[in-house]
Design an enzyme around this catalytic site. Structure first.
Site, short mmCIF file in Angstrom:
data_model
loop_
_atom_site.label_atom_id
_atom_site.label_comp_id
_atom_site.label_asym_id
_atom_site.label_seq_id
_atom_site.Cartn_x
_atom_site.Cartn_y
_atom_site.Cartn_z
N GLY A 220 -2.47 10.34 4.79
CA GLY A 220 -3.46 10.06 3.77
C GLY A 220 -4.70 9.41 4.32
N ASN A 221 -5.84 9.65 3.67
CA ASN A 221 -7.08 9.03 4.13
C ASN A 221 -8.13 9.04 3.03
OD1 ASN A 221 -8.09 11.93 4.63
ND2 ASN A 221 -6.44 11.71 6.12
N SER B 115 -7.16 7.91 12.89
CA SER B 115 -5.98 8.80 12.87
C SER B 115 -4.70 8.05 13.24
CB SER B 115 -6.20 9.93 13.87
OG SER B 115 -5.11 10.82 13.90
N SER C 123 -9.67 10.19 11.60
CA SER C 123 -8.59 10.96 10.96
C SER C 123 -8.66 12.42 11.36
CB SER C 123 -8.73 10.84 9.45
OG SER C 123 -8.02 11.87 8.81
N HIS D 163 -7.64 12.30 0.63
CA HIS D 163 -6.61 13.28 0.91
C HIS D 163 -5.26 12.57 0.99
CE1 HIS D 163 -4.26 16.48 2.45
NE2 HIS D 163 -4.21 16.04 3.68
N HIS E 168 -0.67 13.41 0.66
CA HIS E 168 0.42 14.39 0.51
C HIS E 168 1.34 13.93 -0.62
CE1 HIS E 168 -0.32 16.50 4.44
NE2 HIS E 168 -0.97 15.38 4.65
N ASP F 20 -8.65 13.96 -20.15
CA ASP F 20 -9.63 12.90 -19.90
C ASP F 20 -10.21 13.01 -18.49
OD1 ASP F 20 -9.09 11.73 -22.36
OD2 ASP F 20 -7.87 10.09 -21.53
N HIS G 58 0.06 22.41 1.23
CA HIS G 58 -0.50 21.29 1.98
C HIS G 58 -0.47 20.01 1.12
CE1 HIS G 58 -4.14 19.79 4.60
NE2 HIS G 58 -3.21 18.90 4.45
N TYR H 49 -15.66 5.84 -21.76
CA TYR H 49 -14.57 4.98 -21.31
C TYR H 49 -15.05 3.91 -20.32
CZ TYR H 49 -10.04 3.67 -19.32
OH TYR H 49 -8.94 2.99 -18.91
#
Lengths: 232, 232, 232, 232
Positions: C39-40, C60, C89, C110, C112, C135, C175, C229
């Site tokens: 994740g990043n 990374s 990354s 990003h 997973h 929403d 992915h 909102y």
């Protein structure tokens, strides 16, 4: 009648409610009922000295990390802001409608908790197949109508579904649960137990059909739990 | 014979049990076996000097945040309150029944853990398809009868199901699990492992049929785990 | 044009972005969107005084425990490292492509996350059956093409799928999700809400077919949420 | 050849390994791979000055709260205790077998993580349908034979299944996963990613069939991840 500030006679009660409501908001992420800023808790502050009732509620779109007593906002029963530097929750109108139409209700909670939302998306009530459900909900958890923000239709759907029903929880179709209680803590408890039974009954039904509980046993469990359980 | 206070000869043992039982309650939310105030742990304190046995248990409807040793209550084996400022757990009668009828049991735990409750709602035993299950439960986890609070039927259902059975856990139908052990810690361990195998076997069966473990392998794993595992 | 160091005129903005991006990385494990170092999050720093835009991104393969502002790296919009002692990354090229081709996007995330990845593995869009989805996403969450690291195909797939689409999230086939926003916080919010709706809609469909939400209600919910909102 | 104490020449390396292995044990509950005392991590300490290799492993049946460096035990490659006041993990023989037969392996992890165990109970390999799986496992995660504690059959099953296979993880049938790595951290990482892909692929298959990833894309992703990802 509009109220433009918290009457002095209600100051202490409002401040105490702010403390309680702020603390109860921490229960929502604790029991994994909400993500990000979703979900809200409110509590009615009964009017005194002829002043009308007010209620304390979460501001809109604020992180759970920032929800101390000071961040809470106060509204009148028409949902108008009476005190607070932030906009009230976008669900304020629904809370206000419930307080206007259900005198015995002093706490309201709204979440999008995952398993309750999943039943709501199918518009399917949760059958009463666990004793924990009979205890707290006294039968199945009912489904309310599809309604969207913008008028009184969410509040009306909650009140029409729960009036005369044992359950303190309603699954608003395609939306999520609202729970009510004699105070905010009771409504939070109902929200926590609702998600637990929504999950357990879902899991049970994934591999077959849960066994029904006889109606007289449901009645007996509900009566005992409402009258005997806990500390008196 | 009724006991109206903790005998002086049992004071130290009772206080030590209160500490253990309070600490073990923290394991229930830690392993996500309970929500809100549900669930309870108890431990028997064997009688000395001719005094009858007592047991320490959680008070009814109290938050897990408040469960220190002082909050624990003490009951006799008929479930009467002997010491404590709060009502004992509403499951006290079931714990007491187990202690009266199973001499080798010194710890009892009750939860409504999600996956165990899901099997219980279908009235379906958990098949022994994981070595972890063979280790701890020695075979399938059995289902007990449907029974509700109010008389001895829950306690009797637990004792009748577990007597002569290897499993320290029973799934009470439409209700949830009770586990037993040589002390409270062993019963908590059984409750934790039960939920884990209830979940893993459920997940496994969602996409097909788990492979059975041969009976002689179950017997061998159970014998080793009960006699060799851990620190002696 | 290549930039080999952060221009003095952009120093304060870059440092502020590093602080924000580092803090936002903590939201990914908090909401259980990532495991280990996956994740990043990145955020664009608009160029000033004729200097081109830069963006701040996670290094990374670094543990979430070590992600303070100082650990963040700075890249130009071709994905070249401009500042930092670690490699950026491995998804940097995809982030850079998005910034080059979507001017209104200033944050990219990003992950997973489990349920979003599960929909992505089937190449199936998430239908809009919850008001929370209407929403935030304004309709279904679309699927992007199968593409692997090594050229611009991931970035191109994100941009082609999201251009002209209301959804700030795309499920890249086999992915996982990428989300975009007006800043990094908005992209993180979209990633959090995406996983929640991916889970709730999945759970709902396990036991039947969720009810559709009428298109005009989706439109109305989306318009309100984007404009009303929260705090203004 | 038996070793009855840690040689002076290996003292520093053994102590450093104890620190690492103790710290890595905290990753198992952090990522919810274990309950109670289940699961274990070990790391090889290569022999120096003609002394044979040793390995550091968790003691048997000890709570994760008590697993500091001092609690770790040291064994020789036949699984005999060399240093430590507690019994080594009951899985020590399997770890030892792996170290004896796979020279490039310096770390081994065993858990009963839920979703991996669920695939293992069906004896079914996890298909490679996510790029994260291609990255780390280079293809499907294979199943090893049913084997129980008591001889070398678990260790032999691990080695036979993983020899010549890209995957650092094997699902031992009806049991759970073992993972290997160039050090203990790599084996822990494989255990964490394994549970994540076991869960995501399970969830994906609940509602249909995941799309396959072409073999050449799997090969390309695996090659890149093993050689380029992270910090060099």
């Amino acid at each position: 009648m509009t109220t433009t500030e918290v009457p002095a006679a209600m100051r202490a009660a409002v401040d105490a409610a702010k403390e309680r409501v702020a603390a109860l908001h921490a229960e929502l992420p604790r029991w994994e009922l909400v993500v990000w800023t979703a979900g809200n808790v409110s509590e009615r502050v009964p009017g005194t000295d002829g002043h009308p009732d007010l209620f304390v509620i979460k501001p809109s779109g604020v992180s759970y990390d920032e929800l101390d007593a000071e961040a809470m906002v106060v509204c009148d029963l028409d949902g108008n802001l009476v005190e607070g530097t932030r906009n009230p929750s976008s669900d304020t109108a629904a809370h206000a409608y419930v307080y206007r139409h259900m005198d015995h209700v002093n706490g309201v909670v709204h979440t999008h908790s995952t398993y309750a939302a999943a039943w709501a998306a199918r518009g399917e009530e949760i059958p009463c197949v666990l004793t924990m459900m009979a205890d707290e909900f006294g039968g199945p958890v009912p489904v309310g109508p599809f309604a969207i923000i913008g008028d009184d239709s969410i509040g009306r759907g909650i009140v029409e579904t729960l009036t005369g029903h044992r359950s303190p929880a309603v699954l608003m179709q395609n939306h999520g649960p609202f729970t009510i209680g004699k105070d905010a803590k009771a409504a939070v408890k109902a929200a926590v137990l609702l998600e637990e039974v929504a999950r357990a009954v879902h899991v049970s039904r994934q591999l077959g059909e849960p066994l029904p509980i006889p109606q007289d046993a449901i009645d007996s469990l509900y009566a005992r739990y409402q009258n005997v359980y806990g500390q008196r």
